[in-house]
Design an enzyme around this catalytic site. Structure first.
Site, mmCIF file in Angstrom:
data_model
loop_
_atom_site.group_PDB
_atom_site.id
_atom_site.type_symbol
_atom_site.label_atom_id
_atom_site.label_comp_id
_atom_site.label_asym_id
_atom_site.label_seq_id
_atom_site.Cartn_x
_atom_site.Cartn_y
_atom_site.Cartn_z
ATOM 1 N N PRO A 2 69.795 33.913 -19.569
ATOM 2 C CA PRO A 2 69.909 32.594 -18.957
ATOM 3 C C PRO A 2 68.564 31.877 -18.957
ATOM 4 O O PRO A 2 67.509 32.490 -18.773
ATOM 5 C CB PRO A 2 70.347 32.881 -17.534
ATOM 6 N N TYR A 3 68.627 30.572 -19.147
ATOM 7 C CA TYR A 3 67.449 29.708 -19.086
ATOM 8 C C TYR A 3 67.786 28.580 -18.123
ATOM 9 O O TYR A 3 68.745 27.845 -18.346
ATOM 10 C CB TYR A 3 67.128 29.155 -20.479
#
EC number: 5.3.2.-
Length: 69
Positions: A2-3
């Site tokens: 995830p970013y």
């Protein structure tokens, strides 16, 4: 992996280093808890946006803050 990109106003309203750490920890924990994401591979970026470069309702945040006083 995830970013997450968090954008906040900078300048006089910029978060402190401690507040940024709390945001990073909190977002990481939230993704781990809700989405079962691995904290070791979760990227959190905080961008500080100058209030003259941030708009709401056709006005800069600088103007919005002045009108709110």
């Amino acid at each position: 992996m995830p970013y997450v990109n968090v954008k906040v106003t900078g300048g006089s309203e910029a978060p402190t280093t401690e507040q940024k750490q709390q945001i990073i920890e909190g977002v990481t924990e939230l993704l781990a808890r809700v989405l079962n994401k691995n904290p070791a591979t979760t990227v959190v970026v905080i961008d500080e946006v100058d209030m003259d470069n941030y708009g709401l309702g056709g006005k800069t945040i600088t103007e919005v803050r002045k009108l709110a006083k």
